[in-house]
Enzyme design. Structure first.
Site, mmCIF file in Angstrom:
data_model
loop_
_atom_site.group_PDB
_atom_site.id
_atom_site.type_symbol
_atom_site.label_atom_id
_atom_site.label_comp_id
_atom_site.label_asym_id
_atom_site.label_seq_id
_atom_site.Cartn_x
_atom_site.Cartn_y
_atom_site.Cartn_z
ATOM 1 N N SER A 192 0.849 -1.189 0.000
ATOM 2 C CA SER A 192 0.000 0.000 0.000
ATOM 3 C C SER A 192 0.883 1.236 0.000
ATOM 4 C CB SER A 192 -0.897 0.021 1.243
ATOM 5 O OG SER A 192 -1.514 1.287 1.409
ATOM 6 N N TYR A 207 -1.520 -0.745 10.309
ATOM 7 C CA TYR A 207 -1.666 -1.001 8.868
ATOM 8 C C TYR A 207 -0.422 -0.540 8.113
ATOM 9 C CZ TYR A 207 -3.733 -1.084 4.200
ATOM 10 O OH TYR A 207 -3.981 -1.341 2.873
ATOM 11 N N LYS A 211 2.259 -2.984 6.004
ATOM 12 C CA LYS A 211 2.476 -2.843 4.563
ATOM 13 C C LYS A 211 3.911 -2.442 4.237
ATOM 14 C CE LYS A 211 -1.602 -4.033 3.146
ATOM 15 N NZ LYS A 211 -1.795 -5.267 2.337
ATOM 16 N N ILE A 240 -7.943 3.005 -2.847
ATOM 17 C CA ILE A 240 -8.777 2.274 -3.802
ATOM 18 C C ILE A 240 -10.132 2.006 -3.154
ATOM 19 C CG2 ILE A 240 -9.000 0.197 -5.205
ATOM 20 C CD1 ILE A 240 -6.689 1.913 -6.103
ATOM 21 N N THR A 242 -12.388 -0.114 -2.379
ATOM 22 C CA THR A 242 -12.788 -1.496 -2.123
ATOM 23 C C THR A 242 -13.878 -1.489 -1.053
ATOM 24 O OG1 THR A 242 -11.117 -1.726 -0.404
ATOM 25 C CG2 THR A 242 -10.474 -2.334 -2.657
#
Length: 293
Positions: A192, A207, A211, A240, A242
């Site tokens: 990411s 997070y 990543k 993105i 999602t």
């Protein structure tokens, strides 16, 4: 000596569907009976390849799996945590079946944190298909924003376990089969932009850390596995839209304008906008790309 070196270089870099580019043009000039034809789509084709995709029940992983099928993969084996595939996966499976190129989209339930289970499942795929060529580690989770000084240990460990350890175990499982069959392969680790940059306000330290680890994981594995003709690269999408990001936007609608402003394009991306780069990384069009971010 110079001619021997040139021949060695030519042999090392020979394409299985060559000659290509200038070499093809010169071959056509030397032999007028040769009918030139485009080969770039042959380079991108994944005909008869077998793939393993984590996080493939929905979102980014599923979009990527569909793209691999469209590019001609024999079968893409997707796995995710739910016991049964989602309705979206079932619809996608039917879509792939109706493409008419004999590609298959399959699902099995597995926890990306279970190393031994993934090794076993990948071995079963290898036994059945007698090859495994492509791996996309796309499984990941994100937790609500928490101040780094107050971040609970159990939540931090959970994110690292899924996003980092899970990606490693997935890559391991596929890489073992690639080495077993000796055909080489391509491993793509989905990281990411958060693994490379940080934002004011934060709250995403688990997070971002998970990543960031993916980036060095890809480089390290690429160096170790290059002699086996296994390529390993990482991919760092920006924001993105999602299902996971959508859930965050439901809680914080103000983030859409903030995230959009961080992109030169003034918007966030869609999962379908990564189809091309993943297909390229999986294909013979990127055979000299490894250890790249």
């Amino acid at each position: 000596m110079a001619s021997e070196v040139r021949q060695k270089v030519k042999t090392q870099s020979a394409s299985p569907i060559g000659p290509l580019g200038i070499e093809a043009a010169l071959a056509a000039e030397a032999n007028p009976s040769v009918q030139p034809r485009p080969k770039i789509f042959d380079e991108l084709a994944l005909t008869d390849r077998v793939a393993l995709v984590s996080g493939g029940n929905r979102g980014l992983g599923l979009d990527i799996a569909i793209a691999l099928c469209e590019a001609g993969a024999r079968v893409v084996h997707c796995f995710d945590f739910p016991e049964k595939p989602s309705e979206v996966f079932v619809a996608s499976q039917d879509y792939v079946r109706r493409l008419g190129n004999n590609s298959r989209l399959e699902y099995f339930s597995a926890d990306a944190r279970d190393q031994q289970l993934l090794w076993k499942k990948a071995e079963e795929i290898g036994d059945k298909e007698q090859r495994l060529d492509i791996c996309v580690a796309a499984a990941g989770i994100v937790k609500p924003q928490i101040d780094c000084l107050e971040y609970p240990a159990e939540i931090f460990k959970e994110v690292i376990d899924v996003n980092t350890n899970g990606a490693f175990f997935t890559a391991q499982a596929a890489g073992r089969q690639m080495a077993r069959f000796g055909h080489g392969g391509s491993i793509i680790l989905v990281a990411s932009v958060a693994g490379s940059v940080a934002a004011r306000g934060g709250g995403m330290i688990s997070y971002s850390s998970s990543k960031s680890a993916i980036l060095q994981m890809a480089r390290s594995m690429a160096c170790e596995l290059g002699s086996k003709k296994i390529r390993v690269n990482s991919l760092s999408p920006g924001y993105i839209h999602t299902q996971m990001v959508g859930a965050l936007l439901d809680m914080r609608p103000d983030l859409l304008d903030e995230w959009s402003s961080l992109s030169p394009l003034g918007r966030i991306g869609g999962p379908d906008e990564l189809r091309g780069v993943v297909t390229w990384l999986a294909s013979d069009a990127s055979t000299f790309c490894t250890g790249s971010e």
